[in-house]
Motif scaffolding. Sequence first.
Motif, PDB file in Angstrom:
ATOM      1  N   PHE A   1      59.594  77.828  43.753  1.00 46.91           N
ATOM      2  CA  PHE A   1      60.432  76.502  43.905  1.00 46.91           C
ATOM      3  C   PHE A   1      59.929  75.874  42.824  1.00 46.91           C
ATOM      4  CE2 PHE A   1      62.559  73.498  46.285  1.00 46.91           C
ATOM      5  CZ  PHE A   1      63.219  73.129  45.816  1.00 46.91           C
ATOM      6  N   TRP A   2      60.790  75.112  42.083  1.00 45.46           N
ATOM      7  CA  TRP A   2      60.594  74.582  40.958  1.00 45.46           C
ATOM      8  C   TRP A   2      58.683  74.115  40.220  1.00 45.46           C
ATOM      9  CZ3 TRP A   2      63.454  70.176  38.821  1.00 45.46           C
ATOM     10  CH2 TRP A   2      64.536  69.844  39.360  1.00 45.46           C
ATOM     11  N   GLY A   3      58.898  75.678  39.940  1.00 45.96           N
ATOM     12  CA  GLY A   3      57.014  75.956  39.558  1.00 45.96           C
ATOM     13  C   GLY A   3      55.847  75.962  40.163  1.00 45.96           C
ATOM     14  N   LYS A   4      56.458  75.285  42.095  1.00 49.52           N
ATOM     15  CA  LYS A   4      55.749  76.365  43.131  1.00 49.52           C
ATOM     16  C   LYS A   4      55.636  77.288  43.429  1.00 49.52           C
ATOM     17  CE  LYS A   4      53.346  73.443  47.210  1.00 49.52           C
ATOM     18  NZ  LYS A   4      52.725  74.475  47.259  1.00 49.52           N
ATOM     19  N   GLU A   5      54.354  78.166  43.454  1.00 44.41           N
ATOM     20  CA  GLU A   5      54.513  79.107  44.290  1.00 44.41           C
ATOM     21  C   GLU A   5      54.685  78.902  45.676  1.00 44.41           C
ATOM     22  OE1 GLU A   5      52.184  83.492  43.914  1.00 44.41           O
ATOM     23  OE2 GLU A   5      51.641  81.600  43.106  1.00 44.41           O
ATOM     24  N   LEU A   6      55.714  79.735  46.312  1.00 42.23           N
ATOM     25  CA  LEU A   6      55.452  79.821  47.550  1.00 42.23           C
ATOM     26  C   LEU A   6      54.789  80.963  48.074  1.00 42.23           C
ATOM     27  CD1 LEU A   6      59.793  79.570  47.823  1.00 42.23           C
ATOM     28  CD2 LEU A   6      57.980  77.833  47.035  1.00 42.23           C
ATOM     29  N   ASP A   7      53.449  80.740  48.345  1.00 42.57           N
ATOM     30  CA  ASP A   7      52.178  81.307  48.609  1.00 42.57           C
ATOM     31  C   ASP A   7      51.567  81.933  50.206  1.00 42.57           C
ATOM     32  OD1 ASP A   7      51.124  78.907  48.613  1.00 42.57           O
ATOM     33  OD2 ASP A   7      49.780  80.071  47.242  1.00 42.57           O
ATOM     34  N   ASP A   8      52.256  80.439  50.932  1.00 42.42           N
ATOM     35  CA  ASP A   8      52.154  80.509  52.298  1.00 42.42           C
ATOM     36  C   ASP A   8      53.114  81.447  53.076  1.00 42.42           C
ATOM     37  OD1 ASP A   8      51.613  80.180  54.577  1.00 42.42           O
ATOM     38  OD2 ASP A   8      50.350  78.146  54.637  1.00 42.42           O
ATOM     39  N   GLU A   9      52.462  82.977  53.362  1.00 42.59           N
ATOM     40  CA  GLU A   9      53.876  83.604  53.416  1.00 42.59           C
ATOM     41  C   GLU A   9      53.825  83.004  55.300  1.00 42.59           C
ATOM     42  OE1 GLU A   9      53.076  87.705  53.454  1.00 42.59           O
ATOM     43  OE2 GLU A   9      53.362  87.573  51.152  1.00 42.59           O
ATOM     44  N   THR A  10      53.158  82.144  56.141  1.00 42.15           N
ATOM     45  CA  THR A  10      53.956  81.536  56.904  1.00 42.15           C
ATOM     46  C   THR A  10      54.287  80.427  57.121  1.00 42.15           C
ATOM     47  OG1 THR A  10      51.898  80.110  57.741  1.00 42.15           O
ATOM     48  CG2 THR A  10      51.194  82.549  58.421  1.00 42.15           C
ATOM     49  N   ARG A  11      54.280  79.951  55.956  1.00 40.58           N
ATOM     50  CA  ARG A  11      55.690  78.799  56.551  1.00 40.58           C
ATOM     51  C   ARG A  11      57.410  79.237  55.896  1.00 40.58           C
ATOM     52  NH1 ARG A  11      53.298  74.758  51.837  1.00 40.58           N
ATOM     53  NH2 ARG A  11      54.994  72.929  53.264  1.00 40.58           N
ATOM     54  N   THR A  12      58.400  78.387  55.923  1.00 40.00           N
ATOM     55  CA  THR A  12      58.685  78.504  56.148  1.00 40.00           C
ATOM     56  C   THR A  12      59.983  77.827  54.881  1.00 40.00           C
ATOM     57  OG1 THR A  12      60.281  76.734  57.495  1.00 40.00           O
ATOM     58  CG2 THR A  12      59.753  78.662  58.502  1.00 40.00           C
TER      59      THR A  12
ATOM     60  N   THR B   1      70.061  74.471  51.348  1.00 45.13           N
ATOM     61  CA  THR B   1      70.944  75.400  49.893  1.00 45.13           C
ATOM     62  C   THR B   1      71.670  75.444  49.634  1.00 45.13           C
ATOM     63  OG1 THR B   1      72.510  75.557  52.502  1.00 45.13           O
ATOM     64  CG2 THR B   1      73.429  76.525  50.687  1.00 45.13           C
ATOM     65  N   ASP B   2      71.594  76.571  48.181  1.00 49.24           N
ATOM     66  CA  ASP B   2      72.207  76.775  46.586  1.00 49.24           C
ATOM     67  C   ASP B   2      70.514  75.905  45.788  1.00 49.24           C
ATOM     68  OD1 ASP B   2      74.422  77.969  47.477  1.00 49.24           O
ATOM     69  OD2 ASP B   2      75.165  75.485  47.300  1.00 49.24           O
ATOM     70  N   SER B   3      69.830  75.986  46.460  1.00 55.38           N
ATOM     71  CA  SER B   3      68.526  75.757  45.739  1.00 55.38           C
ATOM     72  C   SER B   3      68.461  77.222  44.608  1.00 55.38           C
ATOM     73  CB  SER B   3      66.888  76.098  46.085  1.00 55.38           C
ATOM     74  OG  SER B   3      67.375  74.732  47.245  1.00 55.38           O
ATOM     75  N   GLU B   4      67.528  77.448  43.662  1.00 56.41           N
ATOM     76  CA  GLU B   4      67.582  78.280  42.689  1.00 56.41           C
ATOM     77  C   GLU B   4      65.736  79.013  43.229  1.00 56.41           C
ATOM     78  OE1 GLU B   4      67.294  79.691  38.263  1.00 56.41           O
ATOM     79  OE2 GLU B   4      68.942  78.810  38.813  1.00 56.41           O
ATOM     80  N   LEU B   5      65.520  80.155  43.246  1.00 55.59           N
ATOM     81  CA  LEU B   5      64.129  80.741  43.144  1.00 55.59           C
ATOM     82  C   LEU B   5      63.742  81.935  42.200  1.00 55.59           C
ATOM     83  CD1 LEU B   5      63.612  81.167  47.408  1.00 55.59           C
ATOM     84  CD2 LEU B   5      62.657  79.140  45.995  1.00 55.59           C
ATOM     85  N   THR B   6      62.287  82.010  41.892  1.00 53.89           N
ATOM     86  CA  THR B   6      62.368  82.279  40.778  1.00 53.89           C
ATOM     87  C   THR B   6      61.205  83.980  41.356  1.00 53.89           C
ATOM     88  OG1 THR B   6      62.304  80.714  39.145  1.00 53.89           O
ATOM     89  CG2 THR B   6      61.261  82.931  38.378  1.00 53.89           C
ATOM     90  N   LEU B   7      61.618  84.959  41.004  1.00 55.18           N
ATOM     91  CA  LEU B   7      61.682  85.823  41.481  1.00 55.18           C
ATOM     92  C   LEU B   7      60.934  86.422  40.407  1.00 55.18           C
ATOM     93  CD1 LEU B   7      60.557  88.144  43.907  1.00 55.18           C
ATOM     94  CD2 LEU B   7      62.926  88.840  43.122  1.00 55.18           C
ATOM     95  N   ALA B   8      59.677  87.219  40.220  1.00 59.36           N
ATOM     96  CA  ALA B   8      58.685  87.394  39.920  1.00 59.36           C
ATOM     97  C   ALA B   8      57.891  88.471  40.413  1.00 59.36           C
ATOM     98  CB  ALA B   8      57.091  86.885  39.224  1.00 59.36           C
TER      99      ALA B   8
END
Length: 101
Positions: free
Chosen positions: A25-36, A44-51
């Motif tokens: 999200f905005w270049g930052k990896e959402l890597d902490d799987e316990t966070r929301t 709402t309507d934010s764009e996430l990038t999936l790899a």
Amino acid sequence: TIHALKELLYARLFISRRHKLALHFWGKELDDETRTLFDYRVITDSELTLAAIERSHAELEAVRDQFPLRSLRITSNKVVPFTISDVDPSLTAGDLRRAVH
């Protein structure tokens, strides 16, 4: 949680567990799987990038232990599709071939 979202993506997009999912999200990896998503300020309507990243052999071994094989659906142009329940994890491709023919 991020973990729950990744599980949903595996299921809905039919992504193999051979791949590790990375969400950005905005270049930052959402890597902490316990966070929301809220913790990462995703709205709402934010764009996430999936790899989907190929896992190493060691990572695959860990995943195999976490998600044991329970059933296997077999489709072939020679037989009607069927499901094998209570799959023995030590089955080889040859065993499956013999089961189909």
